[in-house]
Design a protein around this motif. Structure first.
Motif, PDB file in Angstrom:
ATOM      1  N   GLU A  57       0.828  -1.205   0.000  1.00 28.94           N
ATOM      2  CA  GLU A  57       0.000   0.000   0.000  1.00 28.94           C
ATOM      3  C   GLU A  57       0.867   1.262   0.000  1.00 28.94           C
ATOM      4  OE1 GLU A  57      -3.533   1.982  -0.412  1.00 28.94           O
ATOM      5  OE2 GLU A  57      -3.200  -0.175  -0.532  1.00 28.94           O
ATOM      6  N   LEU A  58       1.960   1.232   0.746  1.00 31.12           N
ATOM      7  CA  LEU A  58       2.875   2.381   0.761  1.00 31.12           C
ATOM      8  C   LEU A  58       3.503   2.586  -0.610  1.00 31.12           C
ATOM      9  CD1 LEU A  58       4.475   1.824   4.261  1.00 31.12           C
ATOM     10  CD2 LEU A  58       3.158   3.836   3.552  1.00 31.12           C
ATOM     11  N   ASN A  59       3.829   1.491  -1.308  1.00 31.89           N
ATOM     12  CA  ASN A  59       4.377   1.600  -2.663  1.00 31.89           C
ATOM     13  C   ASN A  59       3.410   2.309  -3.598  1.00 31.89           C
ATOM     14  OD1 ASN A  59       6.935   0.517  -2.381  1.00 31.89           O
ATOM     15  ND2 ASN A  59       6.252  -1.569  -2.776  1.00 31.89           N
ATOM     16  N   LYS A  60       2.113   2.041  -3.452  1.00 32.59           N
ATOM     17  CA  LYS A  60       1.107   2.708  -4.278  1.00 32.59           C
ATOM     18  C   LYS A  60       1.091   4.209  -4.018  1.00 32.59           C
ATOM     19  CE  LYS A  60      -2.061  -1.237  -4.133  1.00 32.59           C
ATOM     20  NZ  LYS A  60      -3.357  -1.684  -3.611  1.00 32.59           N
ATOM     21  N   LYS A  61       1.281   4.586  -2.770  1.00 42.03           N
ATOM     22  CA  LYS A  61       1.186   5.993  -2.381  1.00 42.03           C
ATOM     23  C   LYS A  61       2.503   6.758  -2.580  1.00 42.03           C
ATOM     24  CE  LYS A  61      -2.463   5.127   0.988  1.00 42.03           C
ATOM     25  NZ  LYS A  61      -3.530   5.707   0.221  1.00 42.03           N
ATOM     26  N   ILE A  62       3.613   6.112  -2.248  1.00 37.52           N
ATOM     27  CA  ILE A  62       4.914   6.788  -2.261  1.00 37.52           C
ATOM     28  C   ILE A  62       5.666   6.572  -3.574  1.00 37.52           C
ATOM     29  CG2 ILE A  62       7.174   6.895  -1.158  1.00 37.52           C
ATOM     30  CD1 ILE A  62       5.785   6.029   1.445  1.00 37.52           C
ATOM     31  N   GLY A  63       5.542   5.373  -4.126  1.00 40.16           N
ATOM     32  CA  GLY A  63       6.295   5.056  -5.336  1.00 40.16           C
ATOM     33  C   GLY A  63       7.790   5.059  -5.053  1.00 40.16           C
ATOM     34  N   ASP A  64       8.553   5.706  -5.939  1.00 38.57           N
ATOM     35  CA  ASP A  64      10.014   5.725  -5.773  1.00 38.57           C
ATOM     36  C   ASP A  64      10.519   7.029  -5.161  1.00 38.57           C
ATOM     37  OD1 ASP A  64       9.506   7.377  -7.899  1.00 38.57           O
ATOM     38  OD2 ASP A  64      10.925   6.428  -9.263  1.00 38.57           O
ATOM     39  N   GLN A  65       9.644   7.809  -4.537  1.00 37.99           N
ATOM     40  CA  GLN A  65      10.066   9.053  -3.893  1.00 37.99           C
ATOM     41  C   GLN A  65      11.046   8.751  -2.759  1.00 37.99           C
ATOM     42  OE1 GLN A  65       6.940  12.067  -3.075  1.00 37.99           O
ATOM     43  NE2 GLN A  65       5.535  10.447  -3.751  1.00 37.99           N
ATOM     44  N   LYS A  66      12.026   9.603  -2.603  1.00 37.67           N
ATOM     45  CA  LYS A  66      12.997   9.472  -1.520  1.00 37.67           C
ATOM     46  C   LYS A  66      12.432  10.135  -0.277  1.00 37.67           C
ATOM     47  CE  LYS A  66      16.189   7.693  -4.157  1.00 37.67           C
ATOM     48  NZ  LYS A  66      16.038   6.297  -4.373  1.00 37.67           N
ATOM     49  N   GLY A  67      12.667   9.516   0.876  1.00 42.17           N
ATOM     50  CA  GLY A  67      12.201  10.098   2.121  1.00 42.17           C
ATOM     51  C   GLY A  67      12.093   9.053   3.207  1.00 42.17           C
ATOM     52  N   TYR A  68      11.447   9.442   4.281  1.00 43.93           N
ATOM     53  CA  TYR A  68      11.322   8.604   5.459  1.00 43.93           C
ATOM     54  C   TYR A  68       9.868   8.477   5.881  1.00 43.93           C
ATOM     55  CZ  TYR A  68      16.278   9.720   5.943  1.00 43.93           C
ATOM     56  OH  TYR A  68      17.617   9.879   5.727  1.00 43.93           O
ATOM     57  N   LEU A  69       9.544   7.325   6.419  1.00 40.56           N
ATOM     58  CA  LEU A  69       8.280   7.165   7.118  1.00 40.56           C
ATOM     59  C   LEU A  69       8.527   7.610   8.550  1.00 40.56           C
ATOM     60  CD1 LEU A  69       7.255   3.657   5.816  1.00 40.56           C
ATOM     61  CD2 LEU A  69       6.174   5.839   5.252  1.00 40.56           C
TER      62      LEU A  69
END
Length: 105
Positions: free
Chosen positions: A12-24
């Motif tokens: 689900e996070l992959n759907k929302k974030i994709g390949d963006q760099k950052g932190y949860l």
């Protein structure tokens, strides 16, 4: 402290974030709530505060938490995703910390 991200949460996070760099970031949000009350929330942020944030490696991507907020959480946390409630969940072996955890980008 240990943080785990389940396969369903990672998908689900992959759907929302994709390949963006950052932190949860797991944050105990208290704005607008009664004194002492707070709600664990999952954020996606571009950078971390080197003096305040503690980094936890997971099999998916790093998760951070503010040192001062670690007292609010159990030592073993799992970020999960439930299709039945269409929401992220924060769990520990002792409890469901937040069964409908908001995700903010």
């Amino acid at each position: 402290m240990k943080v785990t991200i389940t396969k369903s949460a990672a998908e689900e996070l992959n759907k929302k974030i994709g390949d963006q760099k950052g932190y949860l970031k797991i944050q105990y949000v208290t704005d607008g709530l009664a004194c002492g009350a707070g709600v664990p929330t999952l954020l996606f942020i571009s950078s971390k505060d080197e003096t305040e944030d503690v980094l936890f490696e997971t099999s998916y991507r790093p998760v951070i938490m503010e040192k001062s907020q670690m007292i609010n959480f159990d030592d073993d946390l799992t970020i999960d995703y439930s299709d039945s409630v269409n929401s992220f969940q924060l769990k520990s072996p002792q409890q469901i910390v937040n069964g409908r955890m908001s995700f903010i980008m």
